[in-house]
Motif scaffolding. Sequence first.
Motif, short mmCIF file in Angstrom:
data_model
loop_
_atom_site.label_atom_id
_atom_site.label_comp_id
_atom_site.label_asym_id
_atom_site.label_seq_id
_atom_site.Cartn_x
_atom_site.Cartn_y
_atom_site.Cartn_z
N LEU A 189 1.09 -1.11 0.21
CA LEU A 189 -0.09 0.05 0.10
C LEU A 189 0.68 1.55 0.13
O LEU A 189 0.76 2.35 -0.17
CB LEU A 189 -0.99 -0.41 1.30
N ASP A 190 2.11 1.55 1.00
CA ASP A 190 2.80 2.21 0.62
C ASP A 190 3.13 2.51 -0.22
O ASP A 190 3.35 4.01 -0.98
CB ASP A 190 4.40 2.27 1.95
N PHE A 191 3.72 1.19 -1.10
CA PHE A 191 4.13 1.89 -2.88
C PHE A 191 3.66 2.15 -3.29
O PHE A 191 3.79 3.06 -4.31
CB PHE A 191 5.29 0.21 -2.83
N LEU A 192 2.36 1.71 -3.75
CA LEU A 192 1.43 2.33 -4.53
C LEU A 192 0.93 3.24 -4.02
O LEU A 192 0.62 4.29 -5.35
CB LEU A 192 0.26 1.35 -4.94
N GLU A 305 5.05 5.52 -20.59
CA GLU A 305 4.43 5.62 -19.94
C GLU A 305 3.19 4.59 -20.15
O GLU A 305 2.66 4.32 -18.68
CB GLU A 305 4.39 7.48 -19.45
N SER A 306 2.45 4.48 -20.90
CA SER A 306 2.03 3.48 -20.79
C SER A 306 1.43 2.17 -19.99
O SER A 306 0.88 1.56 -19.28
CB SER A 306 0.80 3.94 -22.30
N GLY A 307 2.90 1.36 -20.36
CA GLY A 307 2.79 0.38 -19.72
C GLY A 307 2.85 0.74 -17.94
O GLY A 307 3.31 -0.24 -17.66
N ARG A 308 3.34 1.51 -17.62
CA ARG A 308 4.05 1.85 -16.19
C ARG A 308 3.08 1.90 -15.83
O ARG A 308 2.33 1.05 -14.80
CB ARG A 308 5.09 3.05 -15.74
N GLN A 312 0.45 0.05 -12.95
CA GLN A 312 0.48 0.32 -11.56
C GLN A 312 -1.02 0.09 -11.46
O GLN A 312 -1.54 -0.43 -10.43
CB GLN A 312 0.71 2.03 -11.42
N ILE A 313 -2.29 -0.02 -12.82
CA ILE A 313 -3.07 -0.03 -12.66
C ILE A 313 -3.94 -0.96 -12.12
O ILE A 313 -5.15 -1.74 -10.95
CB ILE A 313 -4.84 0.53 -13.78
N HIS A 342 1.66 -9.24 -6.50
CA HIS A 342 3.17 -8.41 -6.29
C HIS A 342 4.38 -8.89 -7.64
O HIS A 342 4.78 -7.78 -7.37
CB HIS A 342 3.75 -9.64 -5.73
N THR A 343 4.00 -9.48 -8.75
CA THR A 343 4.55 -9.33 -9.89
C THR A 343 4.10 -8.06 -10.54
O THR A 343 5.55 -7.40 -10.89
CB THR A 343 3.73 -10.38 -10.99
N GLN A 344 2.83 -7.00 -10.51
CA GLN A 344 2.59 -5.81 -10.97
C GLN A 344 4.14 -4.81 -10.31
O GLN A 344 4.63 -4.09 -11.71
CB GLN A 344 1.28 -5.36 -11.53
#
Length: 358
Positions: A189-192, A305-308, A312-313, A342-344
């Motif tokens: 959660l902190d990371f996202l 950026e779209s790949g990232r 993320q979503i 986790h993989t994402q």
Amino acid sequence: MDNREKALDVIGNFRIDGRLVDLKVNTQGHINSTFVSTFDNDGVKTKYTHQKINRNVFRKPREVMENILAVTGHIGQKVDALPDRDRRVLRVVFTKDRMPFYIDADGEYWRTYVFIENVNTYDRIPSLNAARNLGRGIGEFQRQLSDFDGSKLNITIPHFHDMNLRYRQLQDAIEADPVGRVAQVQEELDFLLSQKERGCRIWNDFESGRLPNRVTHNDTKMNNVLFDPETDEAVCVIDLDTIMPGTILFDTGDMIRTACNTAEEDEQDLSKVSFDSRMYDALVTGYLEKAESFLTPLEKDGIKESGRTITQIMAVRFLTDYIAGDVYYSIAYPEHNIVRAHTQIALMKSMDEQWDRF
Ligand code: ADP
Ligand code: GN1
Ligand code: MG
């Protein structure tokens, strides 16, 4: 009655000749319940895909089918002259009552497609050639729909790629914490949460009109594309439930997320998960071959950026579903959604490590 028994029960309502000789489950998708049947008509065998549409996800299945008929009709005209046109577009099989779906006794909607044979699907990209072809396939799909009037489409899942909404849904899940999982996922959660602002940029540019509104697929993960087994040409884009107006960056993003990962979406050994920039180059080269002519500079600039962002979503959505108690995606074991999250996250971090080198 389980879903397979229900499928056996409803299949007879579709206009299919011959005798049912086989029925298998396909578990590749996370949303609908999918079965593949084989019919024997005087020695000629034909396969079909039957799906129970997930009504928790698609509240208005009729509207989903309206979209699919319109889009497959449009693409169908464009591929009609090709020798392998039957592989190039999904074909809906109607019911004996001439409907594109059958409603069972529980009010569930079922549909049938002709099964496209002589194709491969991949959960991990096998080669640079397949990556280039995947890019071409998605670019070609967008091009085929570039003259389709998007205002005719029903919005099957409103705000599907709205990152602001996805973070609100995460927040709601955290507050409700219905199965007591929040305490275990604080680090994720902190990371996202620290990535929220960056992740919202594409949606915000789309909503404000800076990015053009086009007809997009919105779920271009690799196993929604069928490949020729000999050449690895991407012959057909399937899973058309989420075709809606959108930015092309939703589609480039999901193909990057799935084809540039050195591991599968649910790999448990995170040391195997990394971003493969060679695949990225091949993918984007193939995509631009087909799409460059109609892209604006902002669209082209946004591809990386779209790949990232789409990775993320998906991290946010998988984590939300884990916290909410696995109510959205089908899972094979209790930790499945957190493994996927986790993989994402690992893939995002691997992209970031290499960011200036691709
Ligand atoms: P979901 O929405 O659950 O992902 P899909 O429509 O993507 O459902 O179907 C799940 C899987 O079934 C696909 O990944 C693909 O492997 C296979 N599939 C679906 N329709 C067809 C078809 N017409 N021909 C061949 N394979 C298909
Ligand atoms: C779902 O339907 P499927 O399995 O192809 C999801 C996508 C996600 C994907 C992650 C309607 O796709 O948004 O990217 O899982 N589809 C829907 O694997 O939510
Ligand atoms: Mg699918």
